[in-house]
Design an enzyme around this catalytic site. Structure first.
Site, PDB file in Angstrom:
ATOM      1  N   CYS A 135      39.787  36.274  43.785  1.00  0.00           N
ATOM      2  CA  CYS A 135      40.263  35.708  42.283  1.00  0.00           C
ATOM      3  C   CYS A 135      40.454  37.265  42.102  1.00  0.00           C
ATOM      4  CB  CYS A 135      39.857  34.842  41.771  1.00  0.00           C
ATOM      5  SG  CYS A 135      40.498  34.608  39.985  1.00  0.00           S
ATOM      6  N   LYS A 155      31.873  33.731  46.533  1.00  0.00           N
ATOM      7  CA  LYS A 155      31.906  34.610  45.214  1.00  0.00           C
ATOM      8  C   LYS A 155      30.990  35.455  44.534  1.00  0.00           C
ATOM      9  CE  LYS A 155      35.489  35.165  41.542  1.00  0.00           C
ATOM     10  NZ  LYS A 155      36.570  34.210  40.934  1.00  0.00           N
ATOM     11  N   GLU A 172      43.213  31.258  47.360  1.00  0.00           N
ATOM     12  CA  GLU A 172      42.327  30.373  46.265  1.00  0.00           C
ATOM     13  C   GLU A 172      42.036  28.757  46.249  1.00  0.00           C
ATOM     14  OE1 GLU A 172      39.093  31.487  43.493  1.00  0.00           O
ATOM     15  OE2 GLU A 172      41.448  32.372  42.559  1.00  0.00           O
TER      16      GLU A 172
END
Length: 532
Positions: A403, A350, A285
């Site tokens: 994440c 995300k 990430e």
């Protein structure tokens, strides 16, 4: 003198301290310690502490002592299990160190409100029968579901993960999911409280713990059978390489270190023996301390890395997108795919952002007051409106999870996914360097791993400093890079397993288990009231 009598002789303050201590010891049930049998000591103690706090009180007067006992237990549990979050505030200590004590105390105190709520709900129907154990299990599971949902949710270290630490017991998640495991863990591991019942013979006292042991034994045996009879198979003609750079977080976001960061990534990615035969290279990430489109030199170096072997790069990379009529573009925490010629082949943004990490509530007002989120991205990051499958050339459709998006059970697949459009694997990139060598990265990995079991999908996970791994759809690790290790992991991509019961109807199973706890509780309470 028995334990209940000893507890009655303690002052309210001492019993509160004991509840806090029991919660703190319970945190050892979570990774990396995974001493889940300890809950068979701490949860019965919680039941007995509630017995003492609630005895002789009418239902309405039980709410506060039930809540207070549960909150103190939860405060100990979350403080001992999440202290490592404070490490993130030391990465940029000049700006955020002053916030560390508040975060380390405020987050556990807030999460403990849900534990207190669960105990308060149980207190309303509390009685002297064995049913109070099931009542507490159901009420705490409901509270855990709320904790994972309210204010974007944070289901970290759900009690169900205690059983998931054993991969054989974890197989039950393919049927009941995390919250089903939570009901089972709380009910079975709190059952020794029945040994201290005020009424009933040896059969009444030994029955609940023996039944609990039988339930766990059956789950363990069924899980062992599933693992033994389900071999891991692999997608042909795919060879993955996961690169774990172990780059300190205080260097990762420094723009003036961009060349040295690229040097490290490229050199590490080519070990051992270059990229010959590697079809897909995966970086973690937010890999770059810059926006990739704005750095032609970095793109040219990536073409030089990928071009000779035809390897495709999958990497975390922040990106900007202009907003019509707005002076400031939107920033996204994204997962991107680059072809051998350096062109962008796919992008996924995300969906579930981290509060105070990637954005601030009331962003503009908070920035005007001088506050900023940990990433220090002006304006914060924007969230994608929905999750979509990611089409990566040469791979089955992937579920992009950036994440901590991987910690939300039942919320990782696209909502509008067609029955015949099942993905091939879960693709999770993360940056656990925020938390250093602490329990945090171990807990994060185990939670992502359970999503593979729940959905029957393999997991490919690349992180900055650990734990990077390839996991099959039953949760078996086929390859792993440990925490704090710099290097690469080569491996094949496991094929998905059969669609699990949880994936089809799993969201309805935990409520049924909670309802079952309530029904059995009512039955046992009535029998107790009759003197049976």
């Amino acid at each position: 003198m028995g334990l209940p009598q000893r507890l009655r002789r303690l002052s309210t303050r001492k019993r509160g301290g004991l509840a806090f201590l029991a919660g703190a010891v319970s945190a050892l049930a979570m990774p990396p310690f995974s001493l889940w049998p300890l809950l068979a000591l701490t949860l019965p103690l919680l039941v007995l502490l509630l017995d003492v706090a609630l005895e002789g009180r009418p239902a309405r007067a039980r709410l506060w002592p039930g809540f207070a006992t549960g909150w103190l237990f939860g405060m100990g549990y979350f403080l001992a299990g999440l202290w490592w979050i404070g490490q993130a505030f030391l990465v940029q200590a000049d700006a955020f160190a002053w916030l560390m004590p508040f975060a380390v105390l405020a987050l556990p105190a807030g999460l403990a409100l849900f534990t207190g709520l669960g105990c308060a709900l149980a207190a309303l129907g509390w009685g002297g029968s064995r049913g109070r154990i099931l009542l507490l299990a159901g009420a705490l599971t409901l509270a855990e579901w709320l904790r994972g949902t309210v204010l974007t949710g944070f289901p970290w270290n759900n009690f169900g993960y205690a059983l998931a630490n054993d991969l054989r017991l974890a197989q039950a998640a393919s049927v009941v999911g995390l919250y089903g495991l939570c009901v089972i863990a709380l009910a079975t591991l709190a059952s020794p409280a029945a040994l201290f019942g005020a009424r009933g013979g040896i059969k009444a006292r030994l029955g609940p713990p023996l039944l609990a042991a039988l339930v766990l034994a059956v789950l363990w045996g069924a899980g062992a059978w599933r693992l033994a009879t389900t071999p891991t198979t692999f997608v042909p003609d795919v060879k993955l390489r996961l690169m774990q750079p172990d780059l300190p977080q205080d260097q990762k976001f420094r723009y003036d270190a961009r060349r040295s960061v690229m040097d490290l990534y490229i050199a590490t990615s080519q070990q051992p023996g270059g990229l010959a035969g590697i079809t897909h290279l995966i970086w973690p990430e937010s890999a770059f301390p810059f926006f990739l489109e704005r750095e032609p030199e970095a793109l040219a170096r990536l073409r030089g890395l990928l071009g000779p072997t035809g390897t495709r790069l999958i990497t975390g990379a922040a990106r900007m997108e202009p907003r019509p009529g707005q002076p400031r573009p939107d920033a996204y925490n994204s997962l991107r795919v680059l072809g051998p010629d350096g062109t962008f082949l796919a992008t996924a943004d995300k969906v579930h952002l981290v509060p105070f990490g990637e954005y601030l509530p009331f962003q503009d007002t908070m920035e005007w007051l001088g506050f900023e989120q940990l990433t220090r991205q002006r304006g914060g990051f924007s969230a994608a409106p929905r999750r979509e499958l990611m089409a990566i050339p040469g791979l089955p459709p992937a579920v992009p999870l950036i994440c901590y998006e991987a910690i939300f059970p039942g919320r990782i697949l696209p909502d509008d996914l067609a029955p015949d459009a099942r993905p091939g694997f879960l693709l999770n990139v993360s940056n656990d360097a925020w938390f250093g060598i602490t329990p945090g990265p171990y807990q994060h990995f185990e939670q992502a791993r359970l999503r593979a079991v729940e959905e029957g999908l393999p997991l490919v996970r690349a992180t900055n400093n650990g734990i990077s791994a390839i996991v099959d759809p039953l949760g078996r690790i086929t390859g792993m890079l440990p925490l704090g290790v710099r290097g690469t992991l080569d491996g094949a991509l496991p094929e998905p397993g059969k669609t699990t019961i949880y994936s089809r109807v799993g969201s309805s199973i935990p409520p049924l288990l909670v309802l079952l706890c309530l029904i059995v509780t009512i039955m046992l309470q009535r029998r107790y009231a009759r003197g049976d």
